[in-house]
Design an enzyme around this catalytic site. Structure first.
Site, PDB file in Angstrom:
ATOM      1  N   PHE A 148       1.095  -1.156   0.134  1.00  0.00           N
ATOM      2  CA  PHE A 148       0.046   0.097   0.025  1.00  0.00           C
ATOM      3  C   PHE A 148       0.971   1.069  -0.118  1.00  0.00           C
ATOM      4  CE2 PHE A 148      -2.896   3.208   0.967  1.00  0.00           C
ATOM      5  CZ  PHE A 148      -4.277   2.928   0.497  1.00  0.00           C
ATOM      6  N   ASP A 234       9.441   2.903   2.248  1.00  0.00           N
ATOM      7  CA  ASP A 234       8.203   3.523   2.591  1.00  0.00           C
ATOM      8  C   ASP A 234       7.918   3.347   3.841  1.00  0.00           C
ATOM      9  OD1 ASP A 234       5.383   4.181   3.228  1.00  0.00           O
ATOM     10  OD2 ASP A 234       4.631   3.805   1.193  1.00  0.00           O
ATOM     11  N   LYS A 263       1.885  10.382   8.004  1.00  0.00           N
ATOM     12  CA  LYS A 263       1.128  10.026   9.197  1.00  0.00           C
ATOM     13  C   LYS A 263       1.730  10.632  10.468  1.00  0.00           C
ATOM     14  CE  LYS A 263      -0.783   6.098   7.163  1.00  0.00           C
ATOM     15  NZ  LYS A 263      -2.304   6.261   6.643  1.00  0.00           N
TER      16      LYS A 263
HETATM   17  C1  LIG Z   1       2.771   2.431   3.851  1.00  0.00           C
HETATM   18  C2  LIG Z   1       1.819   3.486   3.231  1.00  0.00           C
HETATM   19  N1  LIG Z   1       2.078   4.311   2.403  1.00  0.00           N
HETATM   20  C3  LIG Z   1       1.752   5.514   1.958  1.00  0.00           C
HETATM   21  C4  LIG Z   1       0.462   5.646   2.453  1.00  0.00           C
HETATM   22  C5  LIG Z   1      -0.151   6.866   1.843  1.00  0.00           C
HETATM   23  O1  LIG Z   1      -0.400   7.890   2.598  1.00  0.00           O
HETATM   24  P1  LIG Z   1      -1.353   9.100   2.585  1.00  0.00           P
HETATM   25  O2  LIG Z   1      -2.814   8.302   2.787  1.00  0.00           O
HETATM   26  O3  LIG Z   1      -1.105   9.988   3.677  1.00  0.00           O
HETATM   27  O4  LIG Z   1      -1.487   9.624   1.337  1.00  0.00           O
HETATM   28  C6  LIG Z   1      -0.052   4.861   3.253  1.00  0.00           C
HETATM   29  C7  LIG Z   1      -1.353   5.159   3.706  1.00  0.00           C
HETATM   30  O5  LIG Z   1      -2.174   4.404   4.486  1.00  0.00           O
HETATM   31  C8  LIG Z   1       0.546   3.947   3.917  1.00  0.00           C
HETATM   32  O6  LIG Z   1      -0.045   2.931   4.426  1.00  0.00           O
END
Ligand SMILES: Cc1ncc(COP(=O)(O)O)c(C=O)c1O
Length: 456
Positions: A148, A234, A263
């Site tokens: 994700f 990430d 986050k």
């Molecule tokens: C591992 C990961 N990367 C990127 C994102 C995307 O972040 P955002 O929702 O702030 O765009 C998320 C969102 O849940 C995530 O869990």
């Protein structure tokens, strides 16, 4: 009990939202008995207007590492607003951004010496895609299956689960997804030398809290170096001490070329994301005077986000929440394993620090397997959602199943969670799981849910 006025208020607010924002979202929350009105949120506790106390064991998918409305973060934001300082002037040097970058890079260490700021995880992933291309002059981006990374078009191109991209194509074309943990597949793809970056979560959160083998990331990093591909982590969920260290990268002993944070970075009150990168990557993007602003965004470096992130770092460090995550994680994992050991539908309890997952599996007893399969056929998330619903409605715990693996219940409370709160959770999940192992109430609830879901 809710008064008539309170029930009307929820109904009015929900109706307005349904009419003007997203009716299906309201319908879904109603269906799951989760459409409550939160009035006050402090630490791990969420108080509803009808007098319930909910314990947050989801943390907004790892946003609330310091707990809801931490007083230090609130105070810092109030002070920033009151000082009438520079905000979004756009043509100035944002001193708070420099201070935050310095502190983040100092904690991240390794090659990570520069920062780019943005307002979400997706935006950070978009930046990482562009920066990798600028640095390597290659187009391809490699990712892991079931990852994700966010729902903007670039990030979405790195997510193999079609649910998210269905109807939104075409996306980026030069991407490939390989099984998480498969070094052979990684090397086969890297050999083509068409990939600018391998972008991967160190622990895959929405895929089911998948913790890789100890050497996976280290070997992946060295393979990336061998074939000239950037190694990008990430850490949108795993970063900011969620798994114990500041970055999960530290636990696995790797030195990525870029790390995406968001986050929990700004304490759950103001949007903020960051891409930490090496000098070399930064220079490839901002390579000359005319290119000084070649990648930026209006809200990047805004003073409220920067101030919130600085205060959040103070709280995380002063309250030693990384250590707390390790200790509480160990405690919770042991208690959950013990409490759930006897249940055949519980396959595994796993995770790192306070990023944990409980994986369920199909039961072997016929009397349970039949309803389990029947509800799985209605919707694969049905079993997990009943668990989530019961935890919420009957025991006052907010949780969710993983977005790309419905068999795994995510357990990720704020890092300030106390031992008695962890004990309460263990008791609550044990009760729900015990109920699922007795034919009757649990499964008739599922039937009711299925009926309501498919009544148009
Ligand atoms: C591992 C990961 N990367 C990127 C994102 C995307 O972040 P955002 O929702 O702030 O765009 C998320 C969102 O849940 C995530 O869990």
């Amino acid at each position: 009990m809710a008064t008539t006025v309170q029930i009307e208020q929820v109904a009015n607010a929900s109706e307005r939202y349904a009419q003007r924002v997203n009716p299906e979202w309201v319908r879904l929350l109603d269906l799951l008995h989760m459409n409550v009105r939160y009035e006050r949120c402090v630490g791990v506790e969420l108080f509803t207007d009808d007098g319930r106390r909910i314990l947050d064991f989801l943390s907004g998918y790892c946003v609330h590492n310091v707990g809801h409305n931490h007083p230090e973060v609130v105070r810092a934001l109030q002070a920033e607003l009151e000082r009438c300082g520079p905000a979004m002037i756009q043509t100035h040097v944002a001193d708070l951004a420099g201070e935050l970058a310095e502190r983040l890079c100092a904690r991240a260490g390794g090659r990570l010496t520069k920062a780019f700021f943005c307002s979400s995880g997706s935006e950070g992933v978009e930046a990482a895609i562009k920066f990798s291309r600028a640095h390597t002059r290659r187009a391809g981006i490699l990712c892991a299956e079931h990852a994700f990374h966010g729902l903007t078009c670039g990030a979405l191109s790195l997510m193999s689960d079609k649910f998210w991209s269905e109807g939104f194509g075409p996306l980026l074309t030069d991407t490939a997804a390989i099984p998480f943990g498969d070094l052979g597949a990684l090397e086969r793809e890297l050999k083509s030398k068409r990939f600018a970056a391998f972008i991967v979560e160190p622990i895959q959160s929405e895929a089911g809290v998948c913790v890789p083998d100890r050497d996976y990331l280290r070997t992946a990093e060295s393979l990336c170096r061998r074939y000239g591909t950037l190694f990008v982590l990430d850490e949108v969920q795993t970063g900011m001490y969620r798994t114990g260290p500041f970055l999960a990268a530290h636990k696995f002993g790797v030195e990525p070329d870029m790390v995406v944070l968001a986050k929990a970075l700004s304490g759950g009150l103001v949007p903020c994301g960051a891409v930490l990168m090496s000098d070399a990557v930064c220079h490839s993007v901002y390579s000359s005077l005319p290119r000084a602003f070649v990648h930026t965004s209006t809200f990047s470096e805004n003073s409220l986000a920067m101030r919130a992130a600085l205060a959040t770092l103070d709280v995380l460090e002063n309250e030693n929440l990384g250590q707390r995550s390790v200790e509480a994680g160990k405690y919770l994992q042991a208690k959950l394993r013990e409490a759930l050991r006897e249940f055949e539908m519980v396959k595994e309890v796993r995770g790192m620090g306070l990023l944990m997952g409980i994986e369920f599996r199909e039961p072997s007893q016929l009397r349970l397997r039949i309803p389990y399969q029947a509800f799985g056929a209605v919707h694969p998330a049905m079993f997990g959602q009943i668990v989530v619903m019961r935890l919420f409605r009957d025991s006052g715990f907010l949780t969710q199943i993983c977005g790309n693996n419905f068999r795994v219940l995510k357990v990720a409370p704020p890092l300030v969670v106390t031992e008695p709160q962890l004990d309460e959770f263990v008791e609550a999940i044990r009760d729900v799981v015990a109920l699922a192992h007795s034919p009757g109430a649990f499964w008739s609830e599922a039937l009711g849910l299925a009926r309501r879901a498919f009544r148009s």
